[in-house]
Design a protein around this motif. Structure first.
Motif, PDB file in Angstrom:
ATOM      1  N   SER A  74       0.842  -1.195   0.000  1.00 50.95           N
ATOM      2  CA  SER A  74       0.000   0.000   0.000  1.00 50.95           C
ATOM      3  C   SER A  74       0.879   1.248   0.000  1.00 50.95           C
ATOM      4  N   ILE A  75       0.634   2.135  -0.958  1.00 53.10           N
ATOM      5  CA  ILE A  75       1.420   3.358  -1.091  1.00 53.10           C
ATOM      6  C   ILE A  75       0.604   4.583  -0.685  1.00 53.10           C
ATOM      7  N   VAL A  76      -0.643   4.656  -1.155  1.00 58.76           N
ATOM      8  CA  VAL A  76      -1.509   5.818  -0.927  1.00 58.76           C
ATOM      9  C   VAL A  76      -2.861   5.339  -0.440  1.00 58.76           C
ATOM     10  N   THR A  77      -3.384   5.972   0.608  1.00 59.79           N
ATOM     11  CA  THR A  77      -4.744   5.714   1.093  1.00 59.79           C
ATOM     12  C   THR A  77      -5.367   7.051   1.502  1.00 59.79           C
ATOM     13  N   PRO A  78      -6.708   7.124   1.589  1.00 58.77           N
ATOM     14  CA  PRO A  78      -7.338   8.382   2.017  1.00 58.77           C
ATOM     15  C   PRO A  78      -6.975   8.771   3.446  1.00 58.77           C
ATOM     16  N   GLU A  79      -6.755   7.776   4.303  1.00 54.85           N
ATOM     17  CA  GLU A  79      -6.521   8.056   5.717  1.00 54.85           C
ATOM     18  C   GLU A  79      -5.041   8.085   6.080  1.00 54.85           C
TER      19      GLU A  79
END
Length: 232
Positions: free
Chosen positions: A143-148
């Motif tokens: 995982s590189i980018v998440t909203p949180e």
């Protein structure tokens, strides 16, 4: 449904110091059939000659990701950030209410190659922000980018996620997503990548609609690197 975007169909421009390929309409390249996927607006595959780069310019209300494939880039912006990104690192610049920045290849000998990625935000006029991180080269999905910004990921102003996928030779990985979301796969490097039995080569993209269980397979003799976007 899987829709392929072949590498050799991308827009292309060569300015001497910059050789760039556009997965979607950008700059002087316009194709109404390829304006982006969901909130994903730009994937530019840029090769920048030594001691060259983008002079200071402005952005507003856009989430701008940079992924360095080869070489290193020097970043400066109006928020006071001055950083070097090396190969394998990710940067997320939230332009917000407005930011100016420059991007430069500081090497005297090595060509810089990077992906420039734009994602439309769902919040506007906010304070600009800067994030940068190396996530390593572990096999499978990272995982590189998440909203949180969970678990050390970069936090984006959008209901979107980005995964780095590294597949070793003769290996596979699966991802589950909601049926009503979109996936977009960009094959960064390596030989043949099979996405639900659809073949991608380096530089190819694939839009996946109405898919809930997606399998990625590397049948070749070298590792594969891909980026996988989970979009609203």
């Amino acid at each position: 449904m899987i829709t392929l975007r072949h590498s050799n169909e991308r827009g292309h421009a060569n300015y001497g110091w910059l050789d760039t390929k556009h997965s979607f309409s950008f700059g002087d390249y316009y194709d109404p059939e390829h304006m982006g996927v969901s909130v994903l607006r730009v994937i530019n595959d840029d090769q920048i000659e030594p001691n060259s780069g983008f002079d200071t310019h402005g952005h507003r209300d856009m989430e701008i990701l940079t992924y360095v494939i080869e070489g290193a880039i020097e970043h400066k912006d109006s928020q006071g950030n001055r950083q070097i990104l090396n190969a394998g690192e990710f940067q997320l610049m939230s332009a917000g209410s407005g930011i100016y920045h420059s991007e430069y290849n500081p090497s005297q000998t090595q060509t810089l190659r990077l992906l420039q990625i734009w994602i439309k935000p769902n919040r506007f006029g906010e304070q600009p922000g800067y994030q940068q991180k190396a996530f390593g080269k572990q096999s499978g999905f990272t995982s590189i980018v998440t909203p949180e910004g969970l678990d050390g990921t970069l936090s984006i102003k959008q209901d979107a996620r980005l995964y780095q996928l590294i597949l070793e030779p003769n290996s596979n990985a699966k991802i589950d997503t909601d049926f009503d979301r979109k996936l977009y796969v960009h094959h960064v490097s390596g030989e043949q990548l099979h996405v639900n039995n659809v073949l991608l080569h380096a530089g190819d993209g694939a839009q996946l609609d109405a898919q809930s269980d997606v399998e990625f397979v590397n049948k070749s003799s070298e590792p594969i690197v891909a980026l996988v976007f989970d979009l609203p």
